[in-house]
Design an enzyme around this catalytic site. Sequence first.
Site, PDB file in Angstrom:
ATOM      1  N   GLY A  47      75.561  67.883  77.497  1.00 32.52           N
ATOM      2  CA  GLY A  47      76.276  68.807  76.632  1.00 32.52           C
ATOM      3  C   GLY A  47      77.547  68.182  76.106  1.00 32.52           C
ATOM      4  O   GLY A  47      78.093  67.253  76.710  1.00 32.52           O
ATOM      5  N   GLN A  52      85.821  67.516  72.296  1.00 28.12           N
ATOM      6  CA  GLN A  52      85.599  66.205  72.910  1.00 28.12           C
ATOM      7  C   GLN A  52      85.480  65.093  71.872  1.00 28.12           C
ATOM      8  O   GLN A  52      85.662  63.920  72.196  1.00 28.12           O
ATOM      9  CB  GLN A  52      84.339  66.220  73.790  1.00 28.12           C
ATOM     10  CG  GLN A  52      84.507  67.104  75.014  1.00 28.12           C
ATOM     11  CD  GLN A  52      83.273  67.049  75.887  1.00 28.12           C
ATOM     12  OE1 GLN A  52      82.309  67.757  75.652  1.00 28.12           O
ATOM     13  NE2 GLN A  52      83.292  66.175  76.884  1.00 28.12           N
ATOM     14  N   CYS A  93      81.645  65.077  83.413  1.00 28.95           N
ATOM     15  CA  CYS A  93      82.011  65.381  82.022  1.00 28.95           C
ATOM     16  C   CYS A  93      82.226  64.070  81.289  1.00 28.95           C
ATOM     17  O   CYS A  93      82.821  63.145  81.839  1.00 28.95           O
ATOM     18  CB  CYS A  93      83.287  66.212  82.022  1.00 28.95           C
ATOM     19  SG  CYS A  93      83.884  66.617  80.377  1.00 28.95           S
ATOM     20  N   LEU A  94      81.757  64.014  80.056  1.00 30.37           N
ATOM     21  CA  LEU A  94      81.938  62.799  79.250  1.00 30.37           C
ATOM     22  C   LEU A  94      83.421  62.477  79.059  1.00 30.37           C
ATOM     23  O   LEU A  94      83.784  61.335  78.843  1.00 30.37           O
ATOM     24  CB  LEU A  94      81.268  62.980  77.879  1.00 30.37           C
ATOM     25  CG  LEU A  94      79.753  63.194  77.900  1.00 30.37           C
ATOM     26  CD1 LEU A  94      79.254  63.536  76.506  1.00 30.37           C
ATOM     27  CD2 LEU A  94      79.036  61.977  78.456  1.00 30.37           C
ATOM     28  N   HIS A 135      80.194  75.286  81.097  1.00 27.36           N
ATOM     29  CA  HIS A 135      81.054  74.093  81.042  1.00 27.36           C
ATOM     30  C   HIS A 135      81.490  73.798  79.601  1.00 27.36           C
ATOM     31  O   HIS A 135      82.675  73.561  79.340  1.00 27.36           O
ATOM     32  CB  HIS A 135      80.272  72.913  81.643  1.00 27.36           C
ATOM     33  CG  HIS A 135      80.969  71.587  81.580  1.00 27.36           C
ATOM     34  ND1 HIS A 135      81.250  70.836  82.708  1.00 27.36           N
ATOM     35  CD2 HIS A 135      81.408  70.840  80.538  1.00 27.36           C
ATOM     36  CE1 HIS A 135      81.863  69.715  82.342  1.00 27.36           C
ATOM     37  NE2 HIS A 135      81.957  69.680  81.036  1.00 27.36           N
ATOM     38  N   GLU A 136      80.537  73.846  78.681  1.00 30.30           N
ATOM     39  CA  GLU A 136      80.868  73.502  77.288  1.00 30.30           C
ATOM     40  C   GLU A 136      81.737  74.581  76.636  1.00 30.30           C
ATOM     41  O   GLU A 136      82.647  74.261  75.874  1.00 30.30           O
ATOM     42  CB  GLU A 136      79.596  73.269  76.459  1.00 30.30           C
ATOM     43  CG  GLU A 136      78.681  72.153  76.954  1.00 30.30           C
ATOM     44  CD  GLU A 136      79.401  70.848  77.285  1.00 30.30           C
ATOM     45  OE1 GLU A 136      80.433  70.539  76.646  1.00 30.30           O
ATOM     46  OE2 GLU A 136      78.955  70.145  78.205  1.00 30.30           O
ATOM     47  N   HIS A 139      85.324  74.167  77.403  1.00 27.49           N
ATOM     48  CA  HIS A 139      86.019  73.167  76.584  1.00 27.49           C
ATOM     49  C   HIS A 139      86.688  73.801  75.367  1.00 27.49           C
ATOM     50  O   HIS A 139      87.726  73.339  74.913  1.00 27.49           O
ATOM     51  CB  HIS A 139      85.036  72.102  76.070  1.00 27.49           C
ATOM     52  CG  HIS A 139      84.786  70.972  77.024  1.00 27.49           C
ATOM     53  ND1 HIS A 139      85.771  70.092  77.414  1.00 27.49           N
ATOM     54  CD2 HIS A 139      83.661  70.555  77.647  1.00 27.49           C
ATOM     55  CE1 HIS A 139      85.253  69.183  78.238  1.00 27.49           C
ATOM     56  NE2 HIS A 139      83.971  69.449  78.411  1.00 27.49           N
TER      57      HIS A 139
HETATM   58 ZN    ZN Z   1      82.712  68.384  79.626  1.00 21.62          ZN
END
Ligand code: ZN
Length: 160
Positions: A47, A52, A93-94, A135-136, A139
């Site tokens: 995701g 991000q 997480c990225l 989670h997304e 953000h």
């Molecule tokens: Zn993340």
Amino acid sequence: MAIRSIREIGDDLLRKKSRQIEVIDEKVLQLLDDMYETLKQTADGVGIAAPQVGVLKRAIVVDLSEEDGPGPYKLINPVIKKQSGEQICREGCLSVPGKLGDVVRPKKVTVEALNEKGEKVVIKAEDILAVVLSHEIDHLDGILFVDRADELFDITEEEE
Ligand code: ZN
């Protein structure tokens, strides 16, 4: 489409609240395509949220299709309308490279959003999909999983 660079923890932009998308124009569609392509070139990302890649708009892309799961979803203005139950998931997480943490998330969520055509979509998700959506969407409000985890672990080669 283009791969965009991913902002990492410490970048103030990740802590800001993203704006609602009022008009689904070329720019928004391009953003979603780029987010998808950026996600796909990561080793294990499932995701990604617009902040991000440095854009403070309420858009997320979620894709579990490689693990025989659902997706890809390209969602505009996603909102959790209902949630129930609890599960603990070890998340990464990225934007937080090399770290994992255990986070308590709802077991089930109902998410409403718009798709790329501006149509309303309702996703009833459970288990891992519920985790990734939560989670997304976090953000978009400047929340990172590290805020919800008591402890962070280094990713070992094994887990990678
Ligand atoms: Zn993340």
